[in-house]
Design an enzyme around this catalytic site. Structure first.
Site, PDB file in Angstrom:
ATOM      1  N   MET A  45       0.685  -1.101   0.106  1.00 40.07           N
ATOM      2  CA  MET A  45       0.218   0.054  -0.365  1.00 40.07           C
ATOM      3  C   MET A  45       0.609   0.914  -0.076  1.00 40.07           C
ATOM      4  O   MET A  45       0.666   1.729  -0.584  1.00 40.07           O
ATOM      5  CB  MET A  45      -0.207   0.372   1.035  1.00 40.07           C
ATOM      6  CG  MET A  45      -1.907  -0.749   1.008  1.00 40.07           C
ATOM      7  SD  MET A  45      -3.570  -1.190   0.138  1.00 40.07           S
ATOM      8  CE  MET A  45      -3.823   0.590   0.433  1.00 40.07           C
ATOM      9  N   ASP A  87      11.475   3.209   5.229  1.00 38.09           N
ATOM     10  CA  ASP A  87      10.982   1.394   5.567  1.00 38.09           C
ATOM     11  C   ASP A  87      11.796   0.983   6.741  1.00 38.09           C
ATOM     12  O   ASP A  87      13.116   1.946   6.813  1.00 38.09           O
ATOM     13  CB  ASP A  87      10.634   0.322   4.005  1.00 38.09           C
ATOM     14  CG  ASP A  87       9.737  -0.881   4.743  1.00 38.09           C
ATOM     15  OD1 ASP A  87      10.142  -1.184   5.506  1.00 38.09           O
ATOM     16  OD2 ASP A  87       8.376  -0.785   4.000  1.00 38.09           O
ATOM     17  N   VAL A 145       2.369   0.927   8.276  1.00 37.25           N
ATOM     18  CA  VAL A 145       3.326  -0.768   7.762  1.00 37.25           C
ATOM     19  C   VAL A 145       2.660  -1.759   8.504  1.00 37.25           C
ATOM     20  O   VAL A 145       1.299  -1.704   8.032  1.00 37.25           O
ATOM     21  CB  VAL A 145       3.947  -0.211   9.411  1.00 37.25           C
ATOM     22  CG1 VAL A 145       5.203   0.672   8.710  1.00 37.25           C
ATOM     23  CG2 VAL A 145       3.502   0.225  10.259  1.00 37.25           C
ATOM     24  N   LYS A 174       2.628  -0.663  14.941  1.00 43.42           N
ATOM     25  CA  LYS A 174       2.067   1.314  14.513  1.00 43.42           C
ATOM     26  C   LYS A 174       2.451   1.331  15.492  1.00 43.42           C
ATOM     27  O   LYS A 174       2.548   2.544  15.438  1.00 43.42           O
ATOM     28  CB  LYS A 174       0.661   0.652  13.965  1.00 43.42           C
ATOM     29  CG  LYS A 174       0.695   0.115  12.980  1.00 43.42           C
ATOM     30  CD  LYS A 174      -0.670   0.249  12.653  1.00 43.42           C
ATOM     31  CE  LYS A 174      -1.368  -0.716  11.158  1.00 43.42           C
ATOM     32  NZ  LYS A 174      -0.979   0.102  10.043  1.00 43.42           N
ATOM     33  N   SER A 200      -6.848  -0.354   8.023  1.00 40.60           N
ATOM     34  CA  SER A 200      -7.866  -1.028   7.529  1.00 40.60           C
ATOM     35  C   SER A 200      -9.079  -1.534   8.762  1.00 40.60           C
ATOM     36  O   SER A 200      -9.968  -2.167   8.089  1.00 40.60           O
ATOM     37  CB  SER A 200      -7.590  -2.145   6.296  1.00 40.60           C
ATOM     38  OG  SER A 200      -6.311  -2.942   6.386  1.00 40.60           O
ATOM     39  N   HIS A 247      -8.008   6.313   4.887  1.00 41.21           N
ATOM     40  CA  HIS A 247      -8.360   4.303   4.796  1.00 41.21           C
ATOM     41  C   HIS A 247      -8.140   4.331   2.572  1.00 41.21           C
ATOM     42  O   HIS A 247      -8.990   4.867   2.249  1.00 41.21           O
ATOM     43  CB  HIS A 247      -9.403   4.480   5.085  1.00 41.21           C
ATOM     44  CG  HIS A 247      -8.943   2.480   4.750  1.00 41.21           C
ATOM     45  ND1 HIS A 247     -10.300   1.343   4.814  1.00 41.21           N
ATOM     46  CD2 HIS A 247      -8.395   1.429   4.518  1.00 41.21           C
ATOM     47  CE1 HIS A 247     -10.347   0.266   4.407  1.00 41.21           C
ATOM     48  NE2 HIS A 247      -9.244   0.404   4.177  1.00 41.21           N
ATOM     49  N   ASN A 296     -15.783  -2.129   4.708  1.00 41.14           N
ATOM     50  CA  ASN A 296     -15.204  -3.668   5.077  1.00 41.14           C
ATOM     51  C   ASN A 296     -16.552  -3.964   5.308  1.00 41.14           C
ATOM     52  O   ASN A 296     -16.807  -5.157   5.508  1.00 41.14           O
ATOM     53  CB  ASN A 296     -13.923  -3.692   5.816  1.00 41.14           C
ATOM     54  CG  ASN A 296     -13.262  -3.530   4.474  1.00 41.14           C
ATOM     55  OD1 ASN A 296     -13.301  -3.439   3.425  1.00 41.14           O
ATOM     56  ND2 ASN A 296     -11.865  -2.713   4.843  1.00 41.14           N
TER      57      ASN A 296
HETATM   58  P1  NAD Z   1       2.921  -4.843   3.709  1.00 40.81           P
HETATM   59  O1  NAD Z   1       2.963  -6.211   4.622  1.00 40.81           O
HETATM   60  O2  NAD Z   1       2.726  -4.973   1.389  1.00 40.81           O
HETATM   61  O3  NAD Z   1       3.628  -3.498   3.360  1.00 40.81           O
HETATM   62  C1  NAD Z   1       4.595  -3.176   4.996  1.00 40.81           C
HETATM   63  C2  NAD Z   1       5.291  -2.307   5.024  1.00 40.81           C
HETATM   64  O4  NAD Z   1       5.862  -2.107   6.190  1.00 40.81           O
HETATM   65  C3  NAD Z   1       6.575  -3.754   4.775  1.00 40.81           C
HETATM   66  O5  NAD Z   1       7.734  -2.869   3.177  1.00 40.81           O
HETATM   67  C4  NAD Z   1       7.186  -3.572   5.978  1.00 40.81           C
HETATM   68  O6  NAD Z   1       9.006  -3.486   5.269  1.00 40.81           O
HETATM   69  C5  NAD Z   1       7.777  -2.102   6.518  1.00 40.81           C
HETATM   70  N1  NAD Z   1       7.181  -1.817   7.998  1.00 40.81           N
HETATM   71  C6  NAD Z   1       7.076  -2.960   9.095  1.00 40.81           C
HETATM   72  N2  NAD Z   1       7.462  -1.721  10.391  1.00 40.81           N
HETATM   73  C7  NAD Z   1       8.210  -0.654   9.668  1.00 40.81           C
HETATM   74  C8  NAD Z   1       8.514  -0.280  10.820  1.00 40.81           C
HETATM   75  N3  NAD Z   1       9.021  -0.392  11.672  1.00 40.81           N
HETATM   76  N4  NAD Z   1       8.966   1.255   9.712  1.00 40.81           N
HETATM   77  C9  NAD Z   1       9.238   1.688   8.708  1.00 40.81           C
HETATM   78  N5  NAD Z   1       8.429   0.423   7.929  1.00 40.81           N
HETATM   79  C10 NAD Z   1       7.970  -0.459   8.046  1.00 40.81           C
HETATM   80  O7  NAD Z   1       1.462  -4.609   4.516  1.00 40.81           O
HETATM   81  P2  NAD Z   1       0.347  -3.962   3.282  1.00 40.81           P
HETATM   82  O8  NAD Z   1      -0.354  -4.331   2.545  1.00 40.81           O
HETATM   83  O9  NAD Z   1       0.936  -2.571   2.107  1.00 40.81           O
HETATM   84  O10 NAD Z   1      -0.624  -3.145   4.554  1.00 40.81           O
HETATM   85  C11 NAD Z   1       0.273  -2.084   4.918  1.00 40.81           C
HETATM   86  C12 NAD Z   1      -0.907  -1.423   5.943  1.00 40.81           C
HETATM   87  O11 NAD Z   1      -2.239  -0.832   4.798  1.00 40.81           O
HETATM   88  C13 NAD Z   1      -1.802  -1.853   7.002  1.00 40.81           C
HETATM   89  O12 NAD Z   1      -2.056  -0.996   7.987  1.00 40.81           O
HETATM   90  C14 NAD Z   1      -2.971  -3.057   6.171  1.00 40.81           C
HETATM   91  O13 NAD Z   1      -4.219  -3.295   6.940  1.00 40.81           O
HETATM   92  C15 NAD Z   1      -3.280  -1.875   5.878  1.00 40.81           C
HETATM   93  N6  NAD Z   1      -4.223  -1.103   3.958  1.00 40.81           N
HETATM   94  C16 NAD Z   1      -4.003  -2.949   3.144  1.00 40.81           C
HETATM   95  C17 NAD Z   1      -4.840  -2.825   2.528  1.00 40.81           C
HETATM   96  C18 NAD Z   1      -4.586  -3.832   1.484  1.00 40.81           C
HETATM   97  O14 NAD Z   1      -5.077  -4.418   0.204  1.00 40.81           O
HETATM   98  N7  NAD Z   1      -3.305  -4.982   1.699  1.00 40.81           N
HETATM   99  C19 NAD Z   1      -6.057  -2.180   2.156  1.00 40.81           C
HETATM  100  C20 NAD Z   1      -5.820  -1.096   3.056  1.00 40.81           C
HETATM  101  C21 NAD Z   1      -5.271  -0.794   4.120  1.00 40.81           C
END
Ligand code: NAD
Length: 738
Positions: free
Chosen positions: A338, A357, A414, A421, A443, A464, A514
Site C-alpha cells: 500500500m 521503510d 506498516v 504501529k 484497515s 484508508h 469493509n
Molecule cells: P505490506 O506488508 O505490504 O507492507 C508493510 C510495509 O511496512 C513493509 O514494507 C514493511 O517492511 C514495512 N514496515 C514494517 N515495520 C516497519 C517499521 N517499523 N518502519 C518502517 N516500515 C516498516 O502491507 P500492506 O498490505 O501494504 O498494508 C499496510 C497497511 O495498509 C496495513 O495497516 C493494512 O491494514 C493497510 N491496508 C491494506 C490494504 C490492502 O489491500 N493490502 C488496503 C487498505 C489498507
C-alpha cells in the site's frame, strides 16, 4: 454585437465569427440555462448580421466542455416531483418540453443557413459533443487533451440532444451503439476514423483550419438534410443490420443484466430513429429521453454519481473555518504494497514524498513500484519521459526518520499489527513538527485505539485507501474520538489533491466499506452452506449489478485475511461475533485445503496459468449437499445480496458512523461497486421506499435469519413515511451548521 457573460464573439475581416466559450469562475464550461440562452442569442445575432459568413465555435479553457450541468437536471427532478403532485399529466408535458430544449437549439444551429464549425481543443463531453455534431464541420486538436465522449449512460440517462440520431448517421451503427452504450472516450484520431470529426490538426492550427473550412465553402447543410442521404452501412434494412440489431439487446443484457434502462433506450432510439425522417427521429429521441428522466435509476445515478460525488470531491465535509493547506511535503512510512502506491499517487499529484521503510533496500523496493508504473505510462504514451522523470524525482526512499522533520502529513502503512504501529507512531512523533498530521492507513484497527499511542490524538486520523490505490477513486477518512478539525481539513485537502473522493466516517470496526463488504461475503457463505450451487451465487451477484461476485471478491481480498479478521472479531467481541458455520468453512478453506485466494492460485476459484481463465473450484460443490438449481430462486439470491449490504449501510447511519447519506451512497459505489444503477446503498432503500424495504427485510428474515431483521430506525422511518435523504438531509445539515 452584444456582450455575453459566458462567450466572446469576434468577427474577422473574412466575416467569420469566432465564438469562444469561457465561463467566468468555472474551471470547465458546462451547459446551463444561461449558456443555452446566450447560444440562442448568438445564433440569432449571427444569422441577422449580413457581415457574418460563418461561425467557429470553440472554448477559451483547456478543455472544450464537460457537457450539461447535471445539477440543472437534478433541479428538473425536483420541479417534476412538485408538479406531479399537482397535475401528473401537465408535469410530464413540462418535462417533455424541457427535455427537448437543447435538442431543438442544436437543430436550429444546424438549419440556420450559415456554416458553423466546432473547433474541439480538449475534453468534449455529452451535450458539448452533441452541439459539435450539429455543426457543419468539426476539427479536433491532435492532443492527448482531446477526449470525445457521450458518457450520459454512466449516470443513467442517454445522449438526448440529438446524439442518438447524428452519431449513427455519421458512423456505422455498431460503432455508434458501442460508443453510446458504454460511454467510453474517443481520441481525436478515433473520432476521425469513425467519421465523427472531419479533421485532426496540430493545436496551434485549430482555429485557422476551422476558419479555412468556412472559407473553402463549407455547405451549411447537414448530410441528412441533403436529398438522397444514405445512412452509413445502409440503415436497418441491410444484411449487416439484420445481424447487428437482433443481437444488440442480447449483448447489452449480457453486459448489464437489464439494469440500465438508459442503455436500452439508446438501442431503441437508434433502431427506430434510423427509419424515420430526421426531425421525427429527434422527436422519438425526445420521447424516450422524457421517459428515462422519470426512472428511479436516472434520478439516483445523477444524484450519487454526479452531484454528490462532485460535492464530496469539493470538500462538502471539510470543516468550515480551517484555512486550506497547501501540502508541500508528505511522508509515507511503510513502503510495502500500500505505501508504495500511496507514494506514487502523491508524487503524481506533484507533491514531494519521503518513502520510509525499515532499511534502504525495502524503501527502494517501494520506489521501484513507482518506477514500474512510470515506465508503463511512458510506454503507453500517456506520459512523456520528462514527466516520468519529474514524478520519480519527487519520491525519496530512505530508512531515515529525520527526513520527516518538515512534512505536513505522514501516512502510516506498516504491518497491520498494533505493536508495530505503536512503535512507528512514537518514532514518527519524535521527529515531526508540531503541526504535522498523522494519518494511519489501517484497515481494521480502530483509530481511537491507535491514537492512544499518540501524544497528540487531535492530530491523529485514519486515511484508508483501497487497493489498487492508483485505480480506486475512494478514500475513507476516519475520525477518532479526539481527532480535531485541523486533521480532518488536512486529510481532505490531501485526498482532494491526489484526486480521490473522500467519505468521512466515525470510528468503528471495519469502518464503512469493509463492514458492508463483509456482509456481502457472509451472505455468500450462508448460500454455500445452504447448498446453493456456487455458480448461481456468483451469477446472481452479477445480475444484481455487482461488478464482482462475492466468492471472487473474497479470493481477491484473500481467504486467510478473512480468517484473520473473523478470529480477531471473536477475540475482541466474543464467540457470537462470527457464525460458527462460517468459521468452519473458512478454517477448512485455509487450514485444511490451503485455498487462500488468488494470491496462492487457489481459493473459491482455481487460477490456472495464463491465458487460461479462472474458474470456480469444482470441489466447492462437495463441501455441502447441493440443491438442484431448479429449487433456487435467482431473484431471491439477488435480493439477499443487495439487501444485506443496504441493511448494513442503514445500520452505520443509525449508529452515526456515517452521518451523510451521500457518503453511504458514493462510498458504496466507489468502494465496492454496489449496483451503480441504484445510486448506492441508501438510494437503493429510498428508491424502493423504506416501507417496501422493511417488508422485504421481514420476509428475508423469516426465511434466512435474523441478520435480515430491519433495525428500529428503519421501522420508525417506514411508519413515518420517511426517506434517508429526507431524514438526514445533507443540505439541511449544511444550512443548519452555517
Ligand atoms: P505490506 O506488508 O505490504 O507492507 C508493510 C510495509 O511496512 C513493509 O514494507 C514493511 O517492511 C514495512 N514496515 C514494517 N515495520 C516497519 C517499521 N517499523 N518502519 C518502517 N516500515 C516498516 O502491507 P500492506 O498490505 O501494504 O498494508 C499496510 C497497511 O495498509 C496495513 O495497516 C493494512 O491494514 C493497510 N491496508 C491494506 C490494504 C490492502 O489491500 N493490502 C488496503 C487498505 C489498507
Amino acid at each position: 454585437m452584444s456582450t455575453y457573460t459566458n462567450f466572446t464573439v469576434e468577427t474577422d475581416a473574412d466575416g467569420i465569427a469566432l465564438v469562444t466559450w469561457d465561463m467566468p469562475g468555472k474551471s470547465m464550461n458546462v451547459f446551463t440555462l444561461e449558456v443555452m440562452a446566450e447560444i440562442e442569442a448568438i445564433l440569432a445575432a449571427t444569422v441577422a448580421d449580413e457581415a457574418v459568413k460563418g461561425v467557429v465555435f470553440t472554448s477559451g479553457k483547456s478543455s472544450f466542455s464537460g457537457g450539461a450541468d447535471l445539477t440543472m437536471i437534478k433541479s428538473m427532478f425536483s420541479m417534476l416531483a412538485e408538479e406531479k403532485a399537482k397535475d401528473p399529466q401537465a408535469a410530464v408535458q413540462k418535462l417533455f418540453d424541457a427535455a427537448g430544449q437543447m435538442s431543438q437549439l442544436f437543430r436550429r444551429i444546424e438549419t440556420n443557413g450559415k456554416p458553423w464549425v466546432s473547433a474541439i481543443n480538449g475534453t468534449c463531453m455529452g451535450g458539448a459533443f452533441e452541439l459539435s455534431l450539429a455543426c457543419h464541420g468539426r476539427v479536433a486538436a491532435n492532443s492527448k487533451a482531446v477526449k470525445i465522449a457521450l458518457p450520459e449512460v454512466k449516470v443513467g440517462i442517454f445522449p438526448g440532444a440529438g446524439g442518438t440520431q447524428r452519431v449513427p448517421r455519421l458512423a456505422n451503427a455498431q460503432d455508434a451503439l458501442q460508443m453510446m452504450t458504454t460511454g467510453s472516450s474517443l481520441t481525436a484520431q478515433r473520432a476521425k476514423a469513425m467519421g465523427l470529426v472531419h479533421q485532426v490538426v496540430e493545436p496551434g492550427e485549430l482555429i485557422g483550419t476551422a476558419k479555412q473550412m468556412i472559407k473553402d465553402g463549407l455547405k451549411p447543410v447537414a448530410p441528412w438534410d441533403e436529398k438522397g442521404f444514405k445512412v452509413p452501412g445502409g440503415g436497418v434494412w441491410t444484411p449487416a443490420a439484420a445481424q447487428l440489431f437482433p443481437a444488440a439487446p442480447a449483448i447489452l443484457r449480457r453486459e448489464t443484466a437489464g439494469n440500465y434502462p438508459g442503455a436500452l433506450a439508446i438501442l431503441k432510439c437508434v433502431y427506430e430513429g434510423l427509419q424515420l425522417p430526421f426531425d421525427t427521429a429527434l422527436k422519438v429521441e425526445q420521447r424516450y429521453f422524457t421517459q428515462i428522466l422519470q426512472t428511479t435509476e436516472a434520478f439516483s445515478m445523477i444524484r450519487s454519481l454526479f452531484v454528490s460525488m462532485q460535492e464530496l470531491g469539493k470538500g462538502a465535509r471539510r470543516p468550515a473555518g480551517v484555512p486550506k493547506t497547501e501540502i508541500k511535503k508528505v511522508g509515507v512510512v511503510g513502503a510495502g504494497f500500500m505505501g508504495a502506491s500511496i507514494a506514487y499517487v502523491t508524487a503524481a499529484a506533484g507533491i514531494p514524498v519521503v518513502l520510509i521503510d525499515r532499511d534502504q533496500a525495502a524503501a527502494d523496493k517501494g520506489k521501484a513500484h513507482s518506477e514500474k508504473l512510470v515506465a508503463d505510462q511512458v510506454g503507453k504514451g500517456r506520459m512523456t519521459k520528462e514527466e516520468g522523470e519529474q514524478l520519480l524525482a519527487l519520491v525519496t526512499p530512505t530508512p531515515d526518520y529525520s527526513t520527516l522533520a518538515d512534512v505536513d502529513l505522514v501516512v502510516e502503512a506498516v504491518f497491520e499489527d498494533r505493536a508495530v504501529k505503536k512503535a512507528v507512531i512514537e518514532q514518527v512523533e519524535a521527529v515531526i513538527s508540531d503541526t504535522t498530521i498523522f494519518a494511519s492507513n489501517t484497515s481494521t484497527l480502530p483509530i481511537t485505539g491507535l491514537a492512544e499511542n499518540s501524544k497528540r490524538p487531535e492530530q491523529f486520523i485514519g486515511v484508508h485507501f483501497f487497493s489498487p490505490v492508483e485505480k480506486m477513486m475512494l478514500t475513507e477518512v476516519i475520525l477518532g474520538e479526539q481527532t480535531g478539525d485541523k486533521a480532518l481539513a488536512m486529510a481532505l485537502d490531501f485526498v482532494a489533491k491526489i484526486k480521490k473522493t473522500p467519505i468521512v466516517v466515525n470510528d468503528t470496526r471495519g469502518f464503512f466499506v469493509n463492514r458492508c463488504v463483509f456482509r456481502y461475503i457472509n451472505e455468500a457463505y450462508d448460500m454455500l452452506i445452504e447448498g446453493v450451487p456456487p455458480a448461481m451465487i456468483e451469477n446472481a451477484a452479477k445480475m444484481a449489478g455487482m461488478p464482482v461476485g462475492p466468492l471472487s471478491l473474497n479470493d481477491e481480498v484473500a481467504v486467510d485475511l478473512s480468517q484473520k479478521i473473523m478470529k480477531a472479531s471473536i477475540a475482541d467481541l466474543g464467540p457470537n461475533a462470527v457464525k460458527p458455520e462460517h468459521m468452519d468453512l473458512i478454517d477448512k478453506m485455509v487450514d485444511v485445503l490451503d485455498r487462500r485466494g488468488r494470491k496462492n492460485g487457489q481459493g473459491f476459484y482455481d487460477y490456472p496459468a495464463k491465458p487460461a481463465k479462472k474458474s470456480l473450484w469444482p470441489g466447492l460443490k462437495d463441501l455441502y449437499p447441493q440443491k438442484p438449481a431448479s429449487e433456487v430462486d435467482v431473484a431471491t439470491l439477488k435480493q439477499r445480496l443487495l439487501v444485506t449490504i443496504a441493511l448494513e449501510a442503514a445500520r452505520t447511519m443509525e449508529e452515526r458512523i456515517v452521518t451523510d447519506p451521500r457518503e453511504a451512497d458514493v462510498g458504496s459505489i466507489l468502494g465496492f461497486g454496489f449496483a451503480p444503477y441504484t445510486g448506492g446503498t441508501l438510494s437503493y432503500i429510498d428508491g424502493m421506499g423504506v416501507k417496501t424495504f422493511v417488508e422485504l427485510c421481514e420476509r428475508l428474515a423469516e426465511a434466512y435469519g435474523d441478520h435480515f431483521r430491519p433495525t428500529p430506525l428503519l421501522v420508525e422511518m417506514a411508519a413515518n413515511g420517511e426517506t434517508f435523504y429526507g431524514r438526514f438531509d445533507p443540505y439541511g445539515a449544511v444550512e443548519r451548521a452555517a
